[in-house]
Design an enzyme around this catalytic site. Structure first.
Site, PDB file in Angstrom:
ATOM      1  CG  ASP A 161      -2.260   0.594   1.006  1.00  0.00           C
ATOM      2  OD1 ASP A 161      -2.298   1.821   0.826  1.00  0.00           O
ATOM      3  OD2 ASP A 161      -3.273  -0.127   1.009  1.00  0.00           O
ATOM      4  CG  HIS A 193      -5.340   3.843   0.849  1.00  0.00           C
ATOM      5  ND1 HIS A 193      -4.936   2.534   0.690  1.00  0.00           N
ATOM      6  CD2 HIS A 193      -6.588   3.919   0.335  1.00  0.00           C
ATOM      7  CE1 HIS A 193      -5.896   1.853   0.102  1.00  0.00           C
ATOM      8  NE2 HIS A 193      -6.912   2.664  -0.116  1.00  0.00           N
ATOM      9  CB  SER A 347      -9.293   0.453  -0.343  1.00  0.00           C
ATOM     10  OG  SER A 347      -8.473   0.516  -1.462  1.00  0.00           O
TER      11      SER A 347
END
Length: 401
Positions: A161, A193, A347
């Site tokens: 990520d 994120h 996600s």
């Protein structure tokens, strides 16, 4: 949206063939990287032959730069040699060099490198979450997460990520560590994120597997941007590290993807063939996930996003390649620097599944890619209007509540 990159509707276009090796082409709209390619070798190539091929590439590239006055290109950058056999490399080559590589009988195919990036759709600080309660309950609307106290202890989750804030209080001052960085020279999550995803997998408050260990594998920069070639390098590193420590105790999460890429799918397949469980976000474009990679790889666990009301999230991809649904709309988890934030996307759904896999490993339910079948068997049939040819199964941890 939480899913990394906008998956442009795309099937693999007709491939061009130049004296043997296919140069896979993508349709208009995919953001390819100029003069950058990924080269995949034939199945079964020996390490010796692979070394010989790469030596030839380096020699030929240097000759072109020196003798032919070719414009400056960086040449080979990343080398891929997955433990399960996938071999290849990526780099910066001009068209003539790629044509020469394509003539080699030991090359399986060549694919243009492409960009991946984050597009956020929702963010709100410090509000309640519902996803954990739903994973531990057979009915919607709960406010308590029921789980076994083993909580994924002894397992490792690799988060491919934007990186992870390993100092965040969610990781108890030591359960999160830095793995590798394949995108920049900043070993930190300057986007947010990856920390959110990590918190959903293994955070002490927000995590499904609250005692699991987290390893940050950074493949996207502060803007959430990276390349397929860098992502694949992160996939290889995670596979090798997991195998060195025990593949049956490891899970990998990839809350990222893009348009169909044969190389990305092959790399995902190599992770599964290496005995490591892999959860991947289905994508956020409300299209068939068969058009996205690595979500379309059948040997991994592809995850669509559900709402608090047990419906399909309006952004979520769907289709036969989806294995399960998991909470993905308005999910609270960790943010860099401390505290929490709310994000939506597939996600956010995928790490619920990666966390559940780690949780089940801790319970002694086995490990590896076959865990996806276990998760599907434990799931409950509740998703309303899941999409054409799509499962209606929502994950559940089997706590019985």
């Amino acid at each position: 949206m939480g899913f990394i990159t906008k998956a442009i509707p795309l099937a693999l276009a007709a491939a061009s063939v130049i004296n043997g090796a296919e140069i896979l082409e993508t349709r208009a709209g995919v953001q390819t990287l100029a003069d950058k390619y990924i080269v995949v070798m034939n199945d079964g190539m020996s390490d010796k032959d692979f070394d010989s091929h790469r030596s030839w590439v380096n020699r030929t590239h240097r000759r072109r730069l020196i003798r032919r006055g070719a414009k400056a290109m960086g040449g080979m950058k990343y080398t891929y040699n997955f433990p399960t056999g996938l071999k290849g490399y990526s780099g910066h080559f001009d068209e003539q060099m790629i044509k020469e590589i394509s003539k080699r009988a030991d090359v399986k195919y060549i694919e243009r490198d492409a960009r991946v990036q984050i597009n956020a759709i929702e963010q709100q600080d410090n509000v309640p979450s519902w996803g954990l309660a739903r994973v531990g309950s057979r009915e919607p609307g709960g406010t308590t997460y029921y789980y076994d106290s083993t909580a994924g202890e002894g397992t490792t989750a690799y988060i491919i990520d934007t990186g992870t804030d390993i100092q965040h209080e969610e990781f108890d001052g030591g359960r999160a560590t830095w793995g590798e960085n394949f995108v920049d020279d900043m070993d930190m999550d300057c986007n947010g994120h990856g920390t959110h995803v990590s918190g959903t997998v293994g955070g002490r408050t927000f995590g499904v597997a609250k005692k699991s260990n987290i390893v940050a594998v950074k493949v996207l920069d502060c803007n959430g941007s990276g390349s397929n070639s860098g992502v694949i390098m992160g996939m290889q590193w995670a596979t090798e590290d997991a195998q060195s420590k025990g593949a049956d105790k490891a899970v990998v999460n990839m809350s990222l993807g893009g348009a169909f890429s044969q190389t990305s799918n092959d790399a995902a397949k190599a992770i599964a063939e290496g005995g490591v469980f892999l959860a991947v976000a289905a994508g956020n474009d409300n299209v068939d996930a068969a058009e996205a990679s690595p979500a379309s790889e059948p040997s991994i666990c592809t995850v669509a996003a559900s709402t608090e009301q047990d419906g399909k999230a309006d952004f979520s991809n769907f289709g036969q390649v989806v294995d399960v649904y998991a909470p993905g709309d308005g999910i609270t988890s960790a943010k860099p620097g401390g505290g929490s934030q709310v994000l939506s996307g597939t996600s956010m759904a995928s790490p619920h599944v990666a966390g559940l896999a780690a949780y089940l490993i801790g319970l002694g339910k086995g490990g590896g890619p076959q865990l996806c079948d276990t998760i599907k068997q434990m799931a409950i049939d509740v998703i309303q209007n899941p999409g054409s040819s799509t499962t209606s199964k929502l994950i559940n941890n089997g706590s019985g509540m």
